[in-house]
Design a protein around this motif. Sequence first.
Motif, PDB file in Angstrom:
ATOM      1  N   TRP A 380       5.634  -9.663 -18.817  1.00 38.24           N
ATOM      2  CA  TRP A 380       6.653  -9.322 -17.806  1.00 38.24           C
ATOM      3  C   TRP A 380       6.645 -10.484 -16.830  1.00 38.24           C
ATOM      4  CZ3 TRP A 380       8.431  -4.256 -15.382  1.00 38.24           C
ATOM      5  CH2 TRP A 380       8.709  -4.362 -14.034  1.00 38.24           C
ATOM      6  N   GLU A 381       7.754 -11.225 -16.740  1.00 37.82           N
ATOM      7  CA  GLU A 381       7.845 -12.353 -15.809  1.00 37.82           C
ATOM      8  C   GLU A 381       8.779 -11.966 -14.664  1.00 37.82           C
ATOM      9  OE1 GLU A 381       7.955 -16.228 -17.546  1.00 37.82           O
ATOM     10  OE2 GLU A 381       8.943 -17.127 -15.814  1.00 37.82           O
ATOM     11  N   GLU A 382       8.398 -12.324 -13.447  1.00 36.48           N
ATOM     12  CA  GLU A 382       9.080 -11.776 -12.247  1.00 36.48           C
ATOM     13  C   GLU A 382       9.415 -12.897 -11.269  1.00 36.48           C
ATOM     14  OE1 GLU A 382       7.643  -7.888 -10.843  1.00 36.48           O
ATOM     15  OE2 GLU A 382       7.115  -8.872  -8.969  1.00 36.48           O
ATOM     16  N   SER A 421      11.827  -9.577 -14.760  1.00 36.09           N
ATOM     17  CA  SER A 421      11.864  -8.639 -13.637  1.00 36.09           C
ATOM     18  C   SER A 421      12.570  -9.253 -12.450  1.00 36.09           C
ATOM     19  CB  SER A 421      10.441  -8.254 -13.208  1.00 36.09           C
ATOM     20  OG  SER A 421      10.489  -7.586 -11.957  1.00 36.09           O
ATOM     21  N   MET A 422      13.520  -8.463 -11.909  1.00 37.71           N
ATOM     22  CA  MET A 422      14.371  -8.946 -10.829  1.00 37.71           C
ATOM     23  C   MET A 422      13.725  -8.813  -9.458  1.00 37.71           C
ATOM     24  SD  MET A 422      17.039  -9.744 -12.689  1.00 37.71           S
ATOM     25  CE  MET A 422      15.867 -10.191 -13.954  1.00 37.71           C
ATOM     26  N   ALA A 423      12.739  -7.903  -9.312  1.00 38.93           N
ATOM     27  CA  ALA A 423      12.293  -7.640  -7.930  1.00 38.93           C
ATOM     28  C   ALA A 423      11.073  -6.742  -7.928  1.00 38.93           C
ATOM     29  CB  ALA A 423      13.417  -6.952  -7.160  1.00 38.93           C
ATOM     30  N   ILE A 452      15.546  -6.236 -19.134  1.00 38.93           N
ATOM     31  CA  ILE A 452      15.573  -6.458 -17.687  1.00 38.93           C
ATOM     32  C   ILE A 452      14.950  -5.256 -16.981  1.00 38.93           C
ATOM     33  CG2 ILE A 452      17.125  -6.583 -15.697  1.00 38.93           C
ATOM     34  CD1 ILE A 452      18.899  -8.395 -17.268  1.00 38.93           C
ATOM     35  N   SER A 453      14.115  -5.542 -15.994  1.00 40.77           N
ATOM     36  CA  SER A 453      13.518  -4.452 -15.225  1.00 40.77           C
ATOM     37  C   SER A 453      13.324  -4.914 -13.782  1.00 40.77           C
ATOM     38  CB  SER A 453      12.181  -4.036 -15.842  1.00 40.77           C
ATOM     39  OG  SER A 453      11.731  -2.838 -15.230  1.00 40.77           O
TER      40      SER A 453
END
Length: 604
Positions: A380-382, A421-423, A452-453
């Motif tokens: 998971w990259e954010e 990950s958006m936020a 997308i998460s």
Amino acid sequence: MKKLLITLLLTFSILGQAQNQNLISNVPNRHTTSLNGVWNYIVDPYETGYYSFHHDVYDKQEKPSKAAYFSNYHAVNKQELVEYDFDKSPKINIPGDWNSQVPELKYYEGNVWFKKSFDYDLKTQKRLFVYIGAINYKADVYLNGKKLGTHEGGFTPFNYEVTSIVKPKDNYLVIKVDNTRHKEDVPTLNTDWWNYGGITRDVTLIEESASFVEDYTIQLDKKDKNKISGFVKINNFNPAQNAVAIAIPELKINYKGKVGADGIVKFEIPSKNVSYWSPENPKLYEVTIDFNGEKLKDNIGFRTIETQEDKILLNGKQIFLRGISIHEENAKGGRANSEEDALRLLNWAKELGCNYVRLAHYPHNENIIRLADKLGLMVWEEIPVYWTVEFTRKETYNNAQNQLTAAITRDKNRACIIIWSMANETPVSDARNNFIKNLAEHTKSLDNTRLISAALLTQSGDGFGTINDEIGQYLDIIAFNQYLGWYGGNLEDAEKILWKTKYNKPVIVSEFGGDAKAGLHGEKNERWTEEYQEYLYIQNLKMIEKIPHLSGLSPWILVDFRSPRRLLPGIQDEYNRKGLISNDGQKKKAFYIMQDWYKKKIKD
Ligand code: GCU
């Protein structure tokens, strides 16, 4: 008039280059020279090297003053007044933050100048770029006194062309780094991590031909897994050299294509008998892109990742994400950046029984991403759209989008990355919803192959946990953080707490946990003891396993990490102690609770 026109054209071309979004990808496999090592630095709290005493900006002057630090000037006689000297200034290892390397700079937030001298014999017809893995937070970059550009964003790469500036001897690369926090930045003023300042990742010279492969995507096609599709983008395309070849010998692929006038060739290549990448089989294929007499190699895994109602499917099979959250910190308590740092963190994740890691709260360095590809850990990259960024401010959105674009450009060929990950834990508002919606749409426009998460906050209380954040409609996976037993709630009630969600989508508990000081023992109701953290994990897991659509979890967090918010003397001492492992490598009792739970999960 003519002089003015030439000056304007030159200014725009330098600015254009300086804002150059032509990020070069797959740098580790290119023809490079490292500028890592010992640099000189000057601490400059008043930006004396950037402004005159009347606050004129030196690098806007036609002929910058020798007092400007980027001039790297040395007095030529005993009369001359010069009040700085890089070569006589202290030294520091790059890459590396200043906080953990220089005790006097542990808390420093402000400006530091760095200088590296180097020789470079650039053959004619060749081009040279300076590529920087990351600088936190803002960088003004100069070579031989010439401004290359300004970059904002502490965790993503950028590059500048220096072909017309570099000389065979005595080049001086000077970088002004400012890690001052601002409300309008990304992240904003307050975070729960240390504001490590400096050149925190590799600095590399990349040598290329006049026309070269700048970037490409080579992935399993989103709609047809019997195809490998993508594009190759040529920098400075010359129509006379428009042939591109892509070879994947193990798949008997030898694609030949023609680059279009826009410098891009798109392709769909039939592919049979692909051994799909997965945690159990982290298969990477050698891929060679042949262009203009140069061969660019990469190692790429091929897999599909999708959701079907409330399930996550990897290569068409439902998976459960046995994860852990990780901050980018090394054993010394500074920014991690090396392969060794990556191995230390990911080996612990494997030992815990993970098949997945949440790299929080910003894009980590390329070493850990490429290692996750090899070890078979999904990622998971954010981006650091964290807590209360300025959702109504256009420049703040552009900053977040630029960071997202750079992260996707760098990592979009890494099979291990399954989620962008958006936020994290952003407060609900129309402006925030719009901000996240736009980021999600932008992500899909760059890469429609991944999920997308965003880590949401939950409204819990009255015995229920409810997941009803309206941005869930823009996300493929509903992830949320909850802290039963640490920030509220009663661990005894855990088994009675039911969760409900309004989305028929996969759910990940992206954070839960509690602090424990390693080696502090007591009753299970005594906060800060290992027994309390252990009991918190036991009770939370009983609750979590009943959450509808549960498809994964990434407890907070693998290792204790530095935070200026965590100041309880003798317990926190400027560390967030939610790690399952202490910052000096001691596994706490809760580590084994989580490890056992994952062992059982594997058997399910
Ligand atoms: C928050 C946040 C983390 C923070 C953690 C904590 O949910 O996402 O960045 O460190 O909780 O409070 O320890």
